[in-house]
Motif scaffolding. Structure first.
Motif, PDB file in Angstrom:
ATOM      1  N   GLY A  36      15.832   0.453   9.650  1.00 30.94           N
ATOM      2  CA  GLY A  36      15.580  -0.660   8.825  1.00 30.94           C
ATOM      3  C   GLY A  36      15.885  -1.854   9.392  1.00 30.94           C
ATOM      4  N   PHE A  37      16.070  -1.760  10.690  1.00 25.24           N
ATOM      5  CA  PHE A  37      16.569  -3.276  11.519  1.00 25.24           C
ATOM      6  C   PHE A  37      15.023  -3.351  12.279  1.00 25.24           C
ATOM      7  N   ARG A  38      14.323  -4.141  11.423  1.00 30.82           N
ATOM      8  CA  ARG A  38      13.074  -4.430  12.049  1.00 30.82           C
ATOM      9  C   ARG A  38      12.532  -5.871  12.267  1.00 30.82           C
ATOM     10  N   VAL A  93      20.666 -12.043  16.002  1.00 28.15           N
ATOM     11  CA  VAL A  93      21.013 -11.771  17.397  1.00 28.15           C
ATOM     12  C   VAL A  93      20.975 -10.031  17.836  1.00 28.15           C
ATOM     13  N   ILE A  94      20.588  -9.256  16.500  1.00 24.44           N
ATOM     14  CA  ILE A  94      20.451  -8.117  16.693  1.00 24.44           C
ATOM     15  C   ILE A  94      19.175  -7.911  17.741  1.00 24.44           C
ATOM     16  N   GLU A  95      17.980  -8.729  17.200  1.00 25.98           N
ATOM     17  CA  GLU A  95      16.836  -8.678  17.814  1.00 25.98           C
ATOM     18  C   GLU A  95      17.062  -8.779  19.595  1.00 25.98           C
ATOM     19  N   ALA A 113      25.707   0.521  19.716  1.00 25.02           N
ATOM     20  CA  ALA A 113      26.823   0.770  18.644  1.00 25.02           C
ATOM     21  C   ALA A 113      26.533   1.633  17.592  1.00 25.02           C
ATOM     22  N   GLY A 114      25.176   1.665  17.244  1.00 24.17           N
ATOM     23  CA  GLY A 114      24.867   2.821  16.367  1.00 24.17           C
ATOM     24  C   GLY A 114      24.958   3.983  16.775  1.00 24.17           C
ATOM     25  N   ASP A 115      24.867   4.253  18.160  1.00 25.27           N
ATOM     26  CA  ASP A 115      24.828   5.900  18.642  1.00 25.27           C
ATOM     27  C   ASP A 115      26.390   6.135  18.784  1.00 25.27           C
ATOM     28  N   THR A 117      34.162   2.010  15.413  1.00 25.17           N
ATOM     29  CA  THR A 117      32.910   1.588  15.665  1.00 25.17           C
ATOM     30  C   THR A 117      32.335   0.904  14.363  1.00 25.17           C
ATOM     31  N   CYS A 118      32.793   1.029  13.155  1.00 24.83           N
ATOM     32  CA  CYS A 118      32.212  -0.037  12.217  1.00 24.83           C
ATOM     33  C   CYS A 118      32.698  -1.380  12.444  1.00 24.83           C
ATOM     34  N   LYS A 119      34.013  -1.450  12.671  1.00 27.75           N
ATOM     35  CA  LYS A 119      34.367  -3.067  13.020  1.00 27.75           C
ATOM     36  C   LYS A 119      33.784  -3.628  14.394  1.00 27.75           C
ATOM     37  N   CYS A 150      30.861  -2.913  15.370  1.00 29.32           N
ATOM     38  CA  CYS A 150      29.589  -3.835  15.527  1.00 29.32           C
ATOM     39  C   CYS A 150      29.627  -4.747  14.377  1.00 29.32           C
ATOM     40  N   HIS A 151      30.251  -4.763  13.286  1.00 27.02           N
ATOM     41  CA  HIS A 151      30.360  -5.843  12.300  1.00 27.02           C
ATOM     42  C   HIS A 151      30.787  -7.159  13.161  1.00 27.02           C
ATOM     43  N   ASP A 152      31.801  -7.014  14.009  1.00 25.09           N
ATOM     44  CA  ASP A 152      32.296  -8.099  14.730  1.00 25.09           C
ATOM     45  C   ASP A 152      31.067  -8.952  15.408  1.00 25.09           C
ATOM     46  N   PHE A 166      27.554  -8.163  14.991  1.00 27.19           N
ATOM     47  CA  PHE A 166      26.340  -8.042  14.575  1.00 27.19           C
ATOM     48  C   PHE A 166      26.127  -8.388  12.848  1.00 27.19           C
ATOM     49  N   LYS A 167      27.096  -8.668  12.244  1.00 28.21           N
ATOM     50  CA  LYS A 167      27.000  -8.933  10.878  1.00 28.21           C
ATOM     51  C   LYS A 167      27.866 -10.154  10.683  1.00 28.21           C
ATOM     52  N   ASP A 168      27.321 -10.635   9.550  1.00 29.96           N
ATOM     53  CA  ASP A 168      27.934 -11.999   9.206  1.00 29.96           C
ATOM     54  C   ASP A 168      29.076 -11.994   8.481  1.00 29.96           C
TER      55      ASP A 168
HETATM   56  C1  HEC Z   1      25.873  -0.584  14.797  1.00 25.69           C
HETATM   57  C2  HEC Z   1      26.163  -1.393  13.800  1.00 25.69           C
HETATM   58  C3  HEC Z   1      26.780  -1.077  12.817  1.00 25.69           C
HETATM   59  C4  HEC Z   1      27.759  -0.153  12.475  1.00 25.69           C
HETATM   60  C5  HEC Z   1      28.289   0.821  13.551  1.00 25.69           C
HETATM   61  C6  HEC Z   1      28.172  -0.060  11.269  1.00 25.69           C
HETATM   62  N1  HEC Z   1      27.721  -1.040  10.436  1.00 25.69           N
HETATM   63 FE1  HEC Z   1      28.031  -1.747   8.450  1.00 25.69          FE
HETATM   64  N2  HEC Z   1      26.557  -3.078   8.822  1.00 25.69           N
HETATM   65  C7  HEC Z   1      25.925  -3.470   9.742  1.00 25.69           C
HETATM   66  C8  HEC Z   1      25.276  -4.547   9.796  1.00 25.69           C
HETATM   67  C9  HEC Z   1      24.277  -5.187  10.629  1.00 25.69           C
HETATM   68  C10 HEC Z   1      25.014  -4.848   8.295  1.00 25.69           C
HETATM   69  C11 HEC Z   1      24.373  -5.869   7.589  1.00 25.69           C
HETATM   70  C12 HEC Z   1      23.019  -5.300   6.909  1.00 25.69           C
HETATM   71  C13 HEC Z   1      22.187  -6.186   6.209  1.00 25.69           C
HETATM   72  O1  HEC Z   1      22.797  -6.942   5.198  1.00 25.69           O
HETATM   73  O2  HEC Z   1      20.978  -6.160   6.000  1.00 25.69           O
HETATM   74  C14 HEC Z   1      26.092  -3.835   7.789  1.00 25.69           C
HETATM   75  C15 HEC Z   1      26.344  -4.015   6.230  1.00 25.69           C
HETATM   76  C16 HEC Z   1      27.422  -3.066   5.853  1.00 25.69           C
HETATM   77  C17 HEC Z   1      27.952  -2.944   4.487  1.00 25.69           C
HETATM   78  C18 HEC Z   1      27.489  -3.849   3.349  1.00 25.69           C
HETATM   79  C19 HEC Z   1      26.274  -3.277   2.760  1.00 25.69           C
HETATM   80  C20 HEC Z   1      25.828  -4.255   1.747  1.00 25.69           C
HETATM   81  O3  HEC Z   1      26.288  -3.692   0.382  1.00 25.69           O
HETATM   82  O4  HEC Z   1      24.771  -5.205   1.634  1.00 25.69           O
HETATM   83  C21 HEC Z   1      28.897  -1.947   4.414  1.00 25.69           C
HETATM   84  C22 HEC Z   1      29.684  -1.756   3.088  1.00 25.69           C
HETATM   85  C23 HEC Z   1      29.177  -1.456   5.725  1.00 25.69           C
HETATM   86  N3  HEC Z   1      28.354  -1.937   6.801  1.00 25.69           N
HETATM   87  C24 HEC Z   1      30.068  -0.434   6.243  1.00 25.69           C
HETATM   88  C25 HEC Z   1      30.056   0.016   7.314  1.00 25.69           C
HETATM   89  C26 HEC Z   1      31.130   1.196   7.483  1.00 25.69           C
HETATM   90  C27 HEC Z   1      32.201   1.554   6.693  1.00 25.69           C
HETATM   91  C28 HEC Z   1      30.624   1.542   8.847  1.00 25.69           C
HETATM   92  C29 HEC Z   1      31.589   2.681   9.606  1.00 25.69           C
HETATM   93  C30 HEC Z   1      31.837   3.883   8.807  1.00 25.69           C
HETATM   94  C31 HEC Z   1      29.695   0.827   9.269  1.00 25.69           C
HETATM   95  N4  HEC Z   1      29.311   0.045   8.130  1.00 25.69           N
HETATM   96  C32 HEC Z   1      29.279   0.928  10.620  1.00 25.69           C
HETATM   97  C33 HEC Z   1      25.949  -2.703  10.939  1.00 25.69           C
HETATM   98  C34 HEC Z   1      26.789  -1.788  11.552  1.00 25.69           C
END
Ligand code: HEC
Length: 148
Positions: free
Chosen positions: A79-81, A94-96, A105-107, A138-140, A142-144, A146-148
């Protein structure tokens, strides 16, 4: 009938080219990946409650959710296009530029979730907690980045 190796080659190429790529609108890709992450949270959150003792540990339910999480961990990435970072998303553009780091990070998430699913089938609570923690990191991680 096509020889099997030709069928296989066609499937591989279809995978590389992406599915009907031209027809997917940016908001659909954003909704897709957000929906997957909502499902990730649904299951991982319930598992976290059990691991932390906020809910009773039900090993069958925990293992079921761990299997689902392992499958979900493979799903958001397509879904990341290109062109999907401008609106209604907290994914950083910056994901791009750092696509390889992002997919790594996804792997890492997929690998830890798979290990968690294996641990969940056993009864070693220490191993389960440790695999849960490794997945959470791994969640944290990646979020740190690549996620706002
Ligand atoms: C490789 C990167 C990556 C990993 C690993 C990852 N996330 Fe995320 N996550 C993202 C990104 C990027 C978004 C933002 C998506 C968007 O808004 O388009 C997101 C969004 C989310 C959201 C918000 C969804 C919404 O309602 O819009 C939640 C909740 C979440 N992640 C939980 C998790 C949890 C829990 C894990 C681990 C078990 C995880 N993520 C692992 C990158 C990641």
């Amino acid at each position: 009938m096509k020889p099997l190796y030709k069928v296989a080659a066609t499937l591989v190429l279809a995978g590389v080219a992406g599915h009907a790529a031209a027809d997917i609108k940016p908001f659909e890709a954003v909704e897709y990946r957000k929906g997957i992450f909502k499902a990730v949270k649904w299951h991982f959150g319930a598992m976290g409650d059990m691991v932390k003792g906020k809910a009773e540990f039900d090993s069958e339910d925990f293992a079921r959710r761990a299997d689902l999480l392992a499958a979900l961990s493979q799903m958001p990435w397509e879904g990341f296009r290109p062109g999907t970072y401008a609106s209604a998303t907290s994914a950083l553009p910056v994901i791009e530029d750092k696509w390889e780091d992002f997919t790594a990070a996804g792997d890492a998430f997929s690998e830890k979730a798979a290990a968690l699913a294996v641990a969940a089938k056993g009864d070693d609570m220490k191993a389960i907690k440790s695999a849960f923690g490794a997945t959470a990191r791994t969640c944290k991680g990646c979020h740190d980045d690549f996620k706002d």
